[in-house]
Scaffold this motif. Structure first.
Motif, PDB file in Angstrom:
ATOM      1  N   THR A 156       0.830  -1.196   0.000  1.00 29.63           N
ATOM      2  CA  THR A 156       0.000   0.000   0.000  1.00 29.63           C
ATOM      3  C   THR A 156       0.867   1.250   0.000  1.00 29.63           C
ATOM      4  O   THR A 156       0.624   2.200  -0.761  1.00 29.63           O
ATOM      5  N   SER A 185      -7.794  -1.374 -11.330  1.00 31.95           N
ATOM      6  CA  SER A 185      -8.511  -1.914 -10.170  1.00 31.95           C
ATOM      7  C   SER A 185      -8.915  -3.365 -10.407  1.00 31.95           C
ATOM      8  O   SER A 185      -8.751  -4.216  -9.528  1.00 31.95           O
ATOM      9  N   GLY A 189      -6.745  -6.416  -8.504  1.00 28.52           N
ATOM     10  CA  GLY A 189      -7.526  -7.248  -7.595  1.00 28.52           C
ATOM     11  C   GLY A 189      -7.317  -8.727  -7.863  1.00 28.52           C
ATOM     12  O   GLY A 189      -7.196  -9.538  -6.942  1.00 28.52           O
ATOM     13  N   GLY A 231      -3.843 -10.080  -6.658  1.00 27.53           N
ATOM     14  CA  GLY A 231      -3.766 -10.342  -5.227  1.00 27.53           C
ATOM     15  C   GLY A 231      -4.388 -11.662  -4.796  1.00 27.53           C
ATOM     16  O   GLY A 231      -4.039 -12.193  -3.744  1.00 27.53           O
ATOM     17  N   ILE A 232      -5.312 -12.211  -5.613  1.00 22.21           N
ATOM     18  CA  ILE A 232      -5.997 -13.450  -5.211  1.00 22.21           C
ATOM     19  C   ILE A 232      -5.757 -14.587  -6.192  1.00 22.21           C
ATOM     20  O   ILE A 232      -6.407 -15.633  -6.095  1.00 22.21           O
ATOM     21  N   PRO A 269      -7.961  -4.447  -4.535  1.00 21.76           N
ATOM     22  CA  PRO A 269      -7.844  -5.519  -3.550  1.00 21.76           C
ATOM     23  C   PRO A 269      -8.948  -5.498  -2.495  1.00 21.76           C
ATOM     24  O   PRO A 269      -9.418  -6.562  -2.073  1.00 21.76           O
ATOM     25  N   ASN A 323     -11.331  -8.698  -2.093  1.00 20.05           N
ATOM     26  CA  ASN A 323     -11.206  -9.447  -0.837  1.00 20.05           C
ATOM     27  C   ASN A 323     -12.497  -9.440  -0.025  1.00 20.05           C
ATOM     28  O   ASN A 323     -12.873 -10.459   0.567  1.00 20.05           O
TER      29      ASN A 323
END
Length: 552
Positions: free
Chosen positions: A97, A289, A293, A296-297, A440, A444
């Motif tokens: 971040t 975005s 996202g 991250g997953i 994220p 999440n």
């Protein structure tokens, strides 16, 4: 628009010496193909920001060494100053971040200074911040003070990221007016590729330095900081800017596509006042975005959706697998992440280069239209158990995520001109900072809501995919609304001439041409490309060898 008296002052009147913008105006006969390797030398180093997760697990046991020394009452604030408890991965993860918030903020704040001072001074400042920040982090690891890591790599290093990221943009666009997308794609590809080199290098160094009393991370930070300092300094010293009014031999500016490419210039102080700036901002933010996202997953997503089918046990959910099967699934998921990173990098060069042919607006329209279709189809691929189509879909999506980054500087140059494009790009990167939080968080929280509702298996991420498709639909509309600027936004020719006066003295001769030969890929240029190309090839090979496990 009003004439600004300040515009007439020399760009670097307060910056005499070898670092000033005047000092790096290229002499006749300079080879423009030497500039992209200089940019890559900087971007490959700061791109390690994407690979910092390689440090999290070792750092989470920096006190316990073999196992984490956990403290049940540890909070985020107490983690910043504790010397007796190991840090949690979540505490360390805040570094991401900080990276991207300060990248966007510093690029926006210092973009105007960069245009005045020139890319060499900005590149050296980036090297000082990024490498100095890593050195401070190394001390923080040695003293076990998390706040020093946040300050060193997160804040100071984040400022270095912003300065280094935008340092070559304006220069490359001016050196390659004939191939704007390709030029910025080459450099920004380096930022995406930094982790491909840095992550395996860090793993090798940590293994070399680890002892019974140390996990080897602080030593790795220092060695990498020293190496990065050499590369980034060399890259900054290699920067040259073209003389005012320069263009490649034999090249004529093409006819504009529906007025979407201007030969005029918008002042930095006016760019953000236009609707077009904020529409491009929204398009980049929504594209990033959605992509960030997924990044991250990516690993847990593949594991939870396909579970046992990844290791020859169809119908068995991930939670029902034994330890050996879970290890096999994790290895395949790691390969999936590696494959995504390769498409992220390759997409930066491919899509940015293609945009030179298709136009920037059309290229972004493809990003959004194709992205919507792939996100909407992903739940069907998951439900059908089609691993190949699922993986291919997200590889294409991540290529367009990277392509969005690489294409947007040329998009800005098309709309606002090249005079202040580096600084305008810096301000636009606040979209990245915003997306780094929004993407994220949205992904999440949606996933957690589905878990709480008892959803599992292939349906766990269905709602996430449809919402991401909706975000891209908004981006499609924003891109569709972008129009050429009205006449009153452009600077007067006299103001532009005053800004370019310092570079006009050596504008009488060409500084480069196409192809092989003078101004092309000469032996010197090829040597410069080898310096950056060999590490890239090594990183790609390491990543590809790990990714191939998906196909076994």
């Amino acid at each position: 628009m009003n004439v600004r008296v300040a515009d007439a002052r020399p760009l670097a009147a307060a910056s005499p010496g070898r670092l000033s913008r005047e000092a790096i105006v290229a002499k006749p006969g300079f080879n423009r193909w030497l500039v992209p390797p200089a940019a890559l030398a900087i971007h490959l180093c700061i791109g390690m920001a994407y690979g910092f997760s390689v440090f999290w697990l070792p750092l989470s046991r920096s006190i316990g060494i073999t196992a984490s020394k956990a403290c049940p009452d540890l909070t985020l604030l107490s983690a910043l100053v504790t010397t007796t408890c190991d840090w949690r991965v979540a505490d360390l993860g805040w570094m991401y971040t900080l990276f991207f918030v300060f990248l966007g903020a510093s690029a926006a704040v210092f973009g105007g200074w960069l245009e005045r001072a020139g890319p060499r001074k900005a590149g050296l400042a980036a090297a000082l911040c990024w490498c100095g920040g890593m050195a401070i982090s190394a001390l923080g690891i040695y003293l076990h003070q998390l706040w020093m890591m946040w300050l060193g790599s997160g804040v100071i290093g984040g400022i270095g990221l912003g300065l280094g990221y935008i340092s070559p943009v304006s220069t490359l666009i001016k050196w390659f007016p004939d191939r704007r997308g390709m030029a910025t794609g080459m450099a920004i590809m380096g930022f995406g590729g930094g982790a491909l080199i840095g992550s395996p290098l860090a793993a090798i160094l940590m293994d070399w330095f680890k002892t019974p009393t140390s996990v080897g991370v602080w030593q790795t930070f220092l060695v990498m900081a020293a190496g990065y300092c050499v590369f980034m300094t060399a890259g900054a010293l290699g920067y040259r800017v073209p003389p005012a009014g320069w263009k490649p031999e034999g090249w004529t500016a093409p006819a504009t596509r529906a007025g979407m490419i201007t030969n005029r210039h918008v002042h930095l102080d006016d760019a953000h006042k236009t609707v077009q700036f904020w529409l491009i901002w929204a398009a980049l933010c929504l594209n990033v975005s959605a992509g960030i996202g997924v990044i991250g997953i990516a690993s847990p997503m593949l594991q939870e959706i396909f579970g046992g089918s990844l290791v020859g046990a169809p119908g068995v959910g991930f939670t029902a697998l034994d330890a050996t099967q879970k290890a096999g699934v994790a290895a395949i998921a790691a390969g999936f992440v590696g494959l995504l990173s390769l498409f992220n990098i390759g997409g930066r060069f491919f899509w940015a280069s293609l945009s030179d042919k298709l136009g920037r607006k059309t290229t972004y329209a493809i990003f959004f239209a194709l992205g919507i279709a792939l996100y909407a189809a992903a739940p069907s691929f998951a439900a059908a158990g089609s691993q190949a189509l699922f993986v291919l879909s997200f590889c294409v999506i991540l290529s367009m995520y990277g392509g969005g980054f690489a294409t947007v500087p040329a998009y800005l140059a098309d709309i606002f001109g090249t005079q202040f494009v580096g600084a305008i790009h810096g301000r636009l990167l606040t979209a990245w900072s915003t997306a780094g939080i929004v993407g994220p968080v949205v992904v999440n929280y949606i996933r957690q809501a589905q878990v709480d509702a008892g959803v599992s298996g292939s349906q766990l991420y269905d709602r996430t995919m449809y919402i991401l498709a909706g975000m891209l639909a908004l981006g499609f509309v924003a891109n569709l609304l972008i129009r050429p600027l009205k006449e009153h936004w452009f600077m007067k020719e006299a103001d532009v001439a005053a800004l370019e006066a310092k570079g006009a003295a050596v504008a009488g001769a060409p500084s480069g041409s196409f192809g092989i030969g003078r101004g092309g890929l000469t032996p010197t240029a090829l040597a410069a490309w080898a310096v950056v190309g060999i590490p890239i090839a090594w990183g790609v090979w390491i990543t590809l060898s790990k990714a191939l496990i998906i196909f076994r």
